[in-house]
Design an enzyme around this catalytic site. Structure first.
Site, PDB file in Angstrom:
ATOM      1  N   TYR A 171       0.835  -1.208   0.000  1.00 31.24           N
ATOM      2  CA  TYR A 171       0.000   0.000   0.000  1.00 31.24           C
ATOM      3  C   TYR A 171       0.866   1.254   0.000  1.00 31.24           C
ATOM      4  O   TYR A 171       0.652   2.170  -0.805  1.00 31.24           O
ATOM      5  CB  TYR A 171      -0.933  -0.007   1.217  1.00 31.24           C
ATOM      6  CG  TYR A 171      -1.714   1.277   1.375  1.00 31.24           C
ATOM      7  CD1 TYR A 171      -2.845   1.517   0.598  1.00 31.24           C
ATOM      8  CD2 TYR A 171      -1.297   2.261   2.269  1.00 31.24           C
ATOM      9  CE1 TYR A 171      -3.553   2.710   0.720  1.00 31.24           C
ATOM     10  CE2 TYR A 171      -1.996   3.451   2.403  1.00 31.24           C
ATOM     11  CZ  TYR A 171      -3.120   3.670   1.627  1.00 31.24           C
ATOM     12  OH  TYR A 171      -3.807   4.857   1.738  1.00 31.24           O
ATOM     13  N   ARG A 202       1.202   9.268  12.647  1.00 34.91           N
ATOM     14  CA  ARG A 202       0.842  10.540  13.276  1.00 34.91           C
ATOM     15  C   ARG A 202      -0.642  10.846  13.120  1.00 34.91           C
ATOM     16  O   ARG A 202      -1.260  11.470  13.982  1.00 34.91           O
ATOM     17  CB  ARG A 202       1.667  11.681  12.655  1.00 34.91           C
ATOM     18  CG  ARG A 202       1.488  13.021  13.354  1.00 34.91           C
ATOM     19  CD  ARG A 202       2.138  14.138  12.569  1.00 34.91           C
ATOM     20  NE  ARG A 202       1.466  14.393  11.312  1.00 34.91           N
ATOM     21  CZ  ARG A 202       0.365  15.116  11.180  1.00 34.91           C
ATOM     22  NH1 ARG A 202      -0.209  15.654  12.247  1.00 34.91           N
ATOM     23  NH2 ARG A 202      -0.182  15.312   9.994  1.00 34.91           N
ATOM     24  N   ARG A 250     -11.341   5.885   8.910  1.00 29.54           N
ATOM     25  CA  ARG A 250     -10.339   5.327   7.991  1.00 29.54           C
ATOM     26  C   ARG A 250      -9.458   4.389   8.817  1.00 29.54           C
ATOM     27  O   ARG A 250      -8.377   4.757   9.265  1.00 29.54           O
ATOM     28  CB  ARG A 250      -9.503   6.436   7.348  1.00 29.54           C
ATOM     29  CG  ARG A 250     -10.279   7.375   6.442  1.00 29.54           C
ATOM     30  CD  ARG A 250      -9.328   8.201   5.574  1.00 29.54           C
ATOM     31  NE  ARG A 250      -8.446   9.019   6.388  1.00 29.54           N
ATOM     32  CZ  ARG A 250      -8.621  10.315   6.604  1.00 29.54           C
ATOM     33  NH1 ARG A 250      -9.648  10.943   6.081  1.00 29.54           N
ATOM     34  NH2 ARG A 250      -7.762  10.996   7.353  1.00 29.54           N
ATOM     35  N   PHE A 282      15.186  19.790  -0.900  1.00 26.08           N
ATOM     36  CA  PHE A 282      13.814  19.403  -1.211  1.00 26.08           C
ATOM     37  C   PHE A 282      13.475  18.048  -0.598  1.00 26.08           C
ATOM     38  O   PHE A 282      12.345  17.830  -0.122  1.00 26.08           O
ATOM     39  CB  PHE A 282      13.636  19.359  -2.731  1.00 26.08           C
ATOM     40  CG  PHE A 282      12.280  18.912  -3.190  1.00 26.08           C
ATOM     41  CD1 PHE A 282      11.201  19.779  -3.159  1.00 26.08           C
ATOM     42  CD2 PHE A 282      12.085  17.627  -3.666  1.00 26.08           C
ATOM     43  CE1 PHE A 282       9.942  19.363  -3.583  1.00 26.08           C
ATOM     44  CE2 PHE A 282      10.840  17.196  -4.093  1.00 26.08           C
ATOM     45  CZ  PHE A 282       9.763  18.078  -4.054  1.00 26.08           C
TER      46      PHE A 282
END
Length: 256
Positions: free
Chosen positions: A95, A142, A152, A211
Site C-alpha cells: 500500500y 501521526r 479510515r 527538497f
C-alpha cells in the site's frame, strides 16, 4: 468515495491514458468529495502535463500507470470483500509503495532526466521506495486520531495490532497495550531510515537535496515525537513550527 466500484475501476486503470487526453475531466463524484474540484477541472492538469518535455511527461505517465494499478487493486478489494483492513505488514508495504514509494521513484528519475542528478540515480529503486515508505508511514502513524475520527481504519496492519488483543483498530487508544502497538509501528517505519539516508547521500545538487532532506528529517523527528506518546491517540500531534524552522534553516545553511 462516492463512486461505485464498477465505475471507479475502469477510470482508475486507464488513468494514465486519461491524464494525457485533451479535455478529459470527471464530474461523477459526490459534491462533498475533497478532490471533486480537481477532477471537474482536470482538463487543466492535462493541458499542463502535455506542455512538458517528453523526458518529464513520460516519467509522470509511467508512474501514474503503476500507481493507478495499486490503488485500483486496494479499492476493489475493499468494495468486493467488505474488508477495509490491511492484514499483513507485506500488505502495508505494498500500500505504501503504491501511494508513496512510487513518488520517490519518480523524483529520482526526474532528477536524472533533468541533469540535477547522476544518470544512474534514477535506477536506485530500493532506496527511492524506502524514502516514500518512511514518509508515508510517518503520516499514517501521526494521523491515527484523525483517521479513526473519519473511520479510515485500514492503514495500520492487523499483523501488528492484532497480536495485542485488539479486535478493531478503533480500540487501540483505550488500553495500555496501545503504546506497544504504537512502538511497533514506529520501529517498523524506522527500518526504512538507513535506505532513506542513502537516498539523500546520492543527491549532490543543493536544491534537490534540501527538497528531499527537509521532509525526511521532519519525518524522523515526528516518529521520535510519536514513540510511546499516549497523546497521539487523543489528538493530532506534530513538530512545533519553531523546531521545523530550525531544521529548514540548518539544511539550507549546510552544503551537501
Amino acid at each position: 468515495m462516492t463512486i461505485p466500484d464498477d465505475i471507479k475501476q475502469p477510470i482508475l486503470r486507464n488513468f494514465h491514458i486519461h491524464t494525457v487526453t485533451p479535455g478529459w475531466n470527471y464530474d461523477g463524484c459526490g459534491p462533498n468529495e475533497k478532490d471533486r474540484q480537481l477532477l471537474v477541472e482536470y482538463d487543466v492538469v492535462v493541458d499542463e502535463l502535455n506542455r512538458l518535455e517528453p523526458r518529464y511527461r513520460d516519467i509522470i505517465v509511467d508512474l501514474c500507470h503503476k500507481m493507478e494499478t495499486g490503488m485500483a487493486d486496494f479499492a476493489h478489494k475493499a468494495a468486493t470483500t467488505g474488508s477495509i483492513y490491511l492484514e499483513e505488514v507485506a500488505d502495508y508495504d505494498l500500500y505504501c509503495h503504491s501511494v508513496a514509494g512510487l513518488v520517490g521513484e519518480g523524483l529520482l528519475r526526474m532528477f536524472s532526466a533533468s541533469g540535477k542528478g547522476a544518470s544512474w540515480v534514477g535506477d536506485q529503486l530500493e532506496l527511492s521506495n524506502s524514502m516514500g515508505l518512511l514518509l508515508q508511514r510517518t503520516n499514517i502513524i501521526r494521523g491515527y486520531r484523525e483517521d479513526t475520527n473519519e473511520q479510515r481504519y485500514f492503514q495500520w496492519p492487523r499483523e501488528i495490532w492484532g497480536k495485542y488483543g485488539f479486535k478493531e483498530m478503533k480500540e487501540i487508544y483505550e488500553p495500555e497495550n496501545a503504546q506497544w502497538v504504537q512502538k511497533n509501528m514506529v520501529l517498523d517505519a524506522m527500518r526504512h531510515s538507513v535506505n532513506s539516508l542513502d537516498y539523500l547521500r546520492f543527491l549532490k545538487n543543493q536544491t534537490v537535496f534540501n527538497f528531499c532532506a527537509i521532509p525526511a528529517t521532519m519525518a524522523i523527528a515526528t516518529l521520535e515525537l510519536c514513540f510511546m506518546n499516549p497523546t497521539m491517540f487523543q489528538r493530532n500531534i506534530k513538530i512545533r513550527n519553531a523546531a521545523a524552522a530550525l531544521v529548514s534553516i540548518f539544511l539550507l545553511a549546510t552544503s551537501v
